[in-house]
Design an enzyme around this catalytic site. Structure first.
Site, short mmCIF file in Angstrom:
data_model
loop_
_atom_site.label_atom_id
_atom_site.label_comp_id
_atom_site.label_asym_id
_atom_site.label_seq_id
_atom_site.Cartn_x
_atom_site.Cartn_y
_atom_site.Cartn_z
N CYS A 159 0.83 -1.21 0.00
CA CYS A 159 0.00 0.00 0.00
C CYS A 159 0.86 1.25 0.00
CB CYS A 159 -0.95 0.00 1.19
SG CYS A 159 -0.14 0.14 2.79
N HIS A 170 -1.90 1.87 8.24
CA HIS A 170 -2.11 1.80 6.78
C HIS A 170 -1.73 3.14 6.16
CE1 HIS A 170 -3.73 0.24 3.12
NE2 HIS A 170 -4.83 0.97 3.12
N ASN A 189 -7.94 5.51 0.08
CA ASN A 189 -7.45 4.22 0.54
C ASN A 189 -7.06 3.38 -0.68
OD1 ASN A 189 -7.12 1.63 1.57
ND2 ASN A 189 -8.99 1.64 2.78
#
Length: 717
Positions: A104, A290, A314
């Site tokens: 990510c 995250h 996201n």
């Protein structure tokens, strides 16, 4: 030098730029495409093969590698459609993170890049598609260790159980996210090397810019200051953030720099981002630890004043904030209809708004990236930044003072508005992580105020300067990059980069951003010492020119043939029986026949395959000069020179070479530890000297027309 046969002189283009990127593994996209189009075959990349070597071991990914198959996009989409690199432009909504790879941090940066079309076009050339010129290959440009690199890949993508193993495009026939991810994996060595990292690392590779992180939990910085920095960032600034880590995760440790009024800390000790699908999702919809992309900010009026909003994305492509200002929140009713229509979009795409206050509580790190650190100006009057780049490597010497040193000058005009006036970024080579067990080496740097007695020096500061008090708080971080900004008072400072594991002699890139031009130099370099002079050992007795020539002449006659020439075998015997014996050689190295041939070729300008007496005497003078320099620099009498010592030896001859050429010399003549023994050092120095002399002999003005000196010397070396 005049043009030949009507050809016009060409201005040489520096290698490693966006216009002329270095070709990774010497793979030229256009030559490869033309050949495969001509032969009617599809390109298969042997440098990044469709096998487990490109995936990695799979252990860290908990992956059953036996189920992996490699397929081209043309083989996986419906026959009624055809694949495309790009469909209807690029968007962050094209990107969907897979459940397999914890990347990510990279996808977050890639998504941010889609918001800056000019930056995306830098890395993704527009001269490629699934059209008539398709030959199974694509290319991308990424910034790596101070230069742009063109990376060629084939379009074989890994699948597992019928699904793409890694990043998935939201459109079934659009493949730019998959191919860019593959190019980045090739740069790092494998897909597995994408499994953890920091967003700032990806930002740098995708832009070539300077990246800084800011700790929202650090009481040193007011949240209002950080808001202004984010809200007023220039259009080319990329931004990301990291959700707060769990309790017990190491926090950032400050880097103590006693000479600064204020310093922004680079991240130390924090864990890299390794999110995969089974990491916790909180009740408020945010993902623990995250990385998110910051896509916009807004300051809008409400009934009771105004509210600061920040919009995030996201990389999952889903999963959003459930608190105030989410897509379906009632708080949107507090806005004017015009603002509500402009900002609000109700859809499950991973993008959402939240208030700056909630953001500051939930997130721990903000990451900003630009080509210059203008985001530090924070809405103040814009002033120019100037950048200097220095490539170097550490040596095994244990003394702190033997680290490379860089002098910077801060003038009184640089203190305008008492803002940040110095930014320093230290980057280690990506090869370090691959060479040393998958971990970054611990690196750091420290800034010292230079007292008046040392301010005019151009040589490295002595060990006495670095007393115990100055070295009491050295810290290091296991990251690729370490960056800090400073508010320095007028004066001179020395920057010393270091690593805890110097025995591995790793390479690094140091970038220094200053408010004044030409205000940073490397101490001890050709740049800082304008007129270097040879410094022979005190016990060497110099002969007069006539006597010296007679001595060389007598040596020549002893080994020359009847034709009064000396061939390679005779030269080898002469060097080993006469020259080597005059110098203490603790390792017993001798000239080989290949080394003798190399020396002969360097001096044999007539191409006769032998040396006449004048060329022999010139060679012997070179060897004697270089021997004296070696004896002076090799102070511990180990019989080797490391890269730093070789640089000093070259400086002593008066030659000015770049770090790139120095590294070529080490790669050509050095051993597995990048050291040169006495004999290889002599071969290298004679080659360098004669190549430089040849250039000026062939060039009428000493500048060249078709090729510059640096490029000519690099090719010849």
């Amino acid at each position: 030098m005049n043009s030949i046969s009507g050809l016009q002189p060409r201005i040489p283009v520096r290698n490693g730029t966006l216009d002329n990127p270095r070709k990774l593994f010497n793979q030229d996209f256009y030559s490869l495409r033309d050949w495969h189009l001509k032969t009617g075959t599809l390109f298969v990349d042997e440098a990044f093969s469709a096998n487990l070597n490109s995936i990695g071991s799979g252990k860290e990914l908990d992956l059953n590698t036996r189920n992996i198959e490699w397929r081209r996009p043309k083989e996986i989409i419906e026959h009624s459609k055809r694949p495309h690199l790009i469909v209807d432009g690029t968007s962050l909504f094209d990107i969907l993170q897979s459940k397999t790879l914890g990347n990510c941090w990279f996808l977050c940066a890639m998504g941010a890049l889609t918001l800056r079309r000019n930056l995306l076009e830098n890395i993704m050339p527009t001269d490629q598609e699934y059209d008539a010129n398709y030959a199974g290959l694509f290319h991308f440009r990424l910034w790596h260790f101070g230069e742009w690199v063109d990376i060629v890949i084939d379009d074989l993508l890994p699948f597992c159980n019928g699904e793409l193993l890694y990043v998935r495009p939201s459109s079934a026939n659009e493949f730019w996210p998959c191919l860019l991810e593959k190019a980045y994996a090739k740069l790092l060595g494998s897909y597995q090397n994408l499994h953890w990292g920091f967003p700032e690392e990806a930002f740098v590779n995708l832009t070539g810019g300077i990246t800084m992180t800011f700790d929202l939990k650090n009481e040193q910085f007011q949240r209002n200051y950080l808001w202004h920095m984010v809200n007023n960032a220039s259009p080319d600034t990329l931004m990301a953030c990291v959700h707060s880590q769990q309790e017990g995760t190491p926090r950032n440790r400050s880097m103590s720099v006693p000479v600064v009024k204020e310093a922004l800390d680079f991240r130390r000790g924090s864990e890299p981002i390794t999110y995969i699908a089974d990491n916790p999702v909180l009740s408020n919809g945010l993902v623990q630890s995250h990385a998110y992309c910051i896509t916009d900010t807004a300051q809008v009026e409400v009934k009771n004043g105004c509210v600061k909003l920040i919009r995030l994305w996201n990389p999952w492509g889903q999963g959003e904030w459930r608190g105030a200002w989410n897509d379906k929140s009632l708080t949107w009713k507090e806005l004017r209809e015009e603002d509500r229509q402009t900002l609000r979009r109700v859809r499950e795409d991973g993008e959402f708004w939240m208030s700056w206050e909630d953001f500051s509580l939930e997130f721990s790190i903000i990451i900003l990236c630009n080509h210059i650190p203008d985001f530090l100006d924070c809405g103040e009057q814009q002033r120019r930044w100037y950048k200097r780049m220095f490539w170097n490597r550490w040596t095994k010497d244990e003394l702190f003072s033997r680290n490379p040193q860089y002098m910077i000058t801060v003038t009184s005009s640089d203190e305008v508005n008492k803002g940040y006036n110095v930014v320093i970024s230290l980057m280690q080579s990506s090869r370090n992580r691959q060479k040393f067990g998958g971990q970054w080496l611990p690196i750091g740097f420290k800034v010292f105020k230079v007292e008046s007695q040392f301010q005019d020096t151009r040589e490295p500061l002595p060990a006495s300067f670095f007393n115990q008090d100055k070295l009491s708080k050295l810290e290091a971080c296991r990251q690729r990059d370490a960056t800090m900004s400073y508010k320095l008072a007028a004066g001179k400072y020395v920057v010393v980069p270091y690593t805890v594991e110097r025995e591995k002699e790793p390479s690094y890139l140091l970038q220094i951003f200053l408010r004044s031009k030409d205000a940073a130099i490397e101490l001890g370099s050709v740049e800082s010492i304008k007129e270097p002079k040879p410094q022979p050992c005190e016990n060497v007795i110099r002969l007069s020119a006539n006597k010296e020539h007679e001595t060389y002449k007598s040596i020549f006659k002893r080994y020359a043939t009847k034709e009064v020439i000396m061939k390679s075998q005779s030269l080898q015997k002469c060097l080993n029986e006469v020259f080597i014996k005059e110098f203490p050689n603790p390792n017993g190295f001798k000239f080989t026949i290949d080394g003798s041939r190399g020396l002969l070729a360097s001096m044999d300008h007539a191409g006769r395959g032998a040396l006449e007496i004048e060329n022999f005497c010139r060679l012997w003078r070179y060897l004697t000069q270089f021997k004296d320099i070696f004896a002076d620099i090799d102070s511990n009498r180990c019989g080797f020179l490391n890269s730093g010592e070789l640089r000093k030896a070259v400086n002593r001859t008066g030659l000015n070479i770049s770090k790139d050429l120095l590294n070529r010399m080490i790669a050509r003549f050095g051993d597995s530890e990048d050291k040169l023994n006495f004999v290889d050092y002599l071969l290298c120095m004679v080659r360098l000297k004669t190549v430089s002399k040849t250039f000026f002999t062939l060039s009428d003005d000493g500048k060249g027309v078709y090729i510059n000196q640096e490029k000519f010397m690099a090719l010849m070396m």
